[in-house]
Design a protein around this motif. Sequence first.
Motif, PDB file in Angstrom:
ATOM      1  N   HIS A   9       0.924  -1.069   0.070  1.00  0.00           N
ATOM      2  CA  HIS A   9      -0.040   0.257   0.120  1.00  0.00           C
ATOM      3  C   HIS A   9       0.788   0.785   0.353  1.00  0.00           C
ATOM      4  O   HIS A   9       0.968   2.415  -1.139  1.00  0.00           O
ATOM      5  CB  HIS A   9      -0.914  -0.248   1.691  1.00  0.00           C
ATOM      6  N   PHE A  10       1.274   1.269   0.523  1.00  0.00           N
ATOM      7  CA  PHE A  10       2.509   2.628   1.207  1.00  0.00           C
ATOM      8  C   PHE A  10       3.391   2.914  -0.793  1.00  0.00           C
ATOM      9  O   PHE A  10       3.785   3.672  -1.024  1.00  0.00           O
ATOM     10  CB  PHE A  10       4.082   2.270   1.865  1.00  0.00           C
ATOM     11  N   LEU A  11       3.856   1.735  -1.054  1.00  0.00           N
ATOM     12  CA  LEU A  11       4.780   1.332  -1.962  1.00  0.00           C
ATOM     13  C   LEU A  11       3.555   2.012  -3.050  1.00  0.00           C
ATOM     14  O   LEU A  11       4.034   2.809  -4.050  1.00  0.00           O
ATOM     15  CB  LEU A  11       5.455   0.337  -2.261  1.00  0.00           C
ATOM     16  N   ILE A  12       2.739   1.415  -3.280  1.00  0.00           N
ATOM     17  CA  ILE A  12       1.899   1.593  -4.405  1.00  0.00           C
ATOM     18  C   ILE A  12       1.385   3.349  -4.228  1.00  0.00           C
ATOM     19  O   ILE A  12       1.554   4.059  -5.406  1.00  0.00           O
ATOM     20  CB  ILE A  12       0.415   1.162  -4.398  1.00  0.00           C
ATOM     21  N   THR A 313      11.499  -4.686  -6.804  1.00  0.00           N
ATOM     22  CA  THR A 313      12.336  -4.115  -7.500  1.00  0.00           C
ATOM     23  C   THR A 313      12.512  -3.024  -7.768  1.00  0.00           C
ATOM     24  O   THR A 313      13.648  -2.165  -7.875  1.00  0.00           O
ATOM     25  CB  THR A 313      12.912  -5.578  -8.035  1.00  0.00           C
ATOM     26  N   PHE A 314      11.358  -2.454  -8.482  1.00  0.00           N
ATOM     27  CA  PHE A 314      11.206  -1.549  -9.476  1.00  0.00           C
ATOM     28  C   PHE A 314      11.941  -0.111  -8.557  1.00  0.00           C
ATOM     29  O   PHE A 314      12.192   1.224  -8.133  1.00  0.00           O
ATOM     30  CB  PHE A 314       9.781  -1.016  -9.545  1.00  0.00           C
ATOM     31  N   THR A 315      11.231  -0.149  -6.896  1.00  0.00           N
ATOM     32  CA  THR A 315      11.455   1.103  -5.321  1.00  0.00           C
ATOM     33  C   THR A 315      12.656   0.543  -5.639  1.00  0.00           C
ATOM     34  O   THR A 315      13.369   2.313  -5.391  1.00  0.00           O
ATOM     35  CB  THR A 315      10.803   0.555  -4.517  1.00  0.00           C
ATOM     36  N   LEU A 316      12.954   0.090  -5.705  1.00  0.00           N
ATOM     37  CA  LEU A 316      14.795   0.116  -5.529  1.00  0.00           C
ATOM     38  C   LEU A 316      15.636   0.512  -6.542  1.00  0.00           C
ATOM     39  O   LEU A 316      16.955   1.151  -5.623  1.00  0.00           O
ATOM     40  CB  LEU A 316      15.671  -1.536  -4.338  1.00  0.00           C
ATOM     41  N   THR A 317      15.917   0.351  -7.662  1.00  0.00           N
ATOM     42  CA  THR A 317      16.208   0.301  -8.780  1.00  0.00           C
ATOM     43  C   THR A 317      15.886   2.209  -8.985  1.00  0.00           C
ATOM     44  O   THR A 317      16.580   2.862  -8.558  1.00  0.00           O
ATOM     45  CB  THR A 317      15.823  -0.176  -9.589  1.00  0.00           C
ATOM     46  N   MET A 318      14.782   2.485  -8.613  1.00  0.00           N
ATOM     47  CA  MET A 318      14.518   3.404  -8.788  1.00  0.00           C
ATOM     48  C   MET A 318      13.963   5.091  -7.677  1.00  0.00           C
ATOM     49  O   MET A 318      13.939   5.797  -8.102  1.00  0.00           O
ATOM     50  CB  MET A 318      13.257   3.891  -9.876  1.00  0.00           C
TER      51      MET A 318
END
Length: 348
Positions: A9-12, A313-318
């Motif tokens: 929820h937080f990441l979205i 994964t996308f969050t860690l990358t970008m």
Amino acid sequence: MDMLTHTQHFLIIAWWLAFGVSVLLYIALDGADLGAGIFSLFVRDHDERGAIMTAMAGTWDANETWLIVAGGIMFGTFPFVYGSAFSYLMVPMALVLWGIMSRAVALEFRHLASPFWQRFSDGVFGIASLTVTFFGGVCVGAILQGFALDNPAQGVPHYAGGAFNFITPFSIWTGIASCIAMTFSGVLFVRARFEKTEPLRQIAARWTAVVFWLAIIAVVITWIWSAANFDWARDKWFGPHFWIWGIFALLALICIEMVRRDTLKDKDFAAILWFNGAALILGFGMLITMFPWLVPGTWTIWNGATPQVSLITFTLTMGGFVPVMLMYNWYQIWVFRGRISKLVGYGH
């Protein structure tokens, strides 16, 4: 949504905000370039058209990067929305892409061309700027209206409709309104970048007085039309928490009044900052109005998000890219803040 964890929820929500900020920053920053390109269609002097290109030569590519960031966030975080929305908007987005590429070619190769092809490049630059602005605005209006999806027994829903379903009176209007707003941003940009004694700046100053009121009328018409057409907007704007949207409107009005005052006082840089402030406030207000919809009536941020592993994964990358871009953009604006004249026309 029930299957999502608190982390998801937080990441979205975080990536929804990052997407919205990227779109709004693209509109605010590249909108000035696009508006200046539209304005250049009405400039007859060859060197003055070249000087308009010179004025944005150091910043235009970084401004457009925000559109790439927004597309990357959409692709990586909301791939289901990305796939169906681009199917829905295939025609106008293809025209926007043509316009972006044509502007880039005109900007980068004008100084290498003969006088005839320089004039050709000037025309392409102006028409491409108008194309990007109009069809970009059409896309916004079409998204606000939503679109139909199929209902497969298994798998992800896809766009169910024709290639030209995006064409409606409202989407055509948002395209026109976009051209008006960006032209106003463009003439403010020309005023801020050219010496005060330059004839081109004086022409832009005369345009400001007219386009300012056209932009206000365009905003009012768009607001009334949206309130009449969309339940999701009307319920929030006139619901129990109407005062929240009243605060957004009040802040936007303050910014607009400051634009008017600063243009009359020839405080050009301040005027364009206040204009961008008003645009960002109105845009963020619409973004909050749409929540939790990404495409009203079609996709929410919850059912359009990618599975957990890909999202993390996308969050860690970008995750560090957006603040780096903000610092880079501000540095470029600061470096290229000085005023110029037509003597630096692109191609000399």
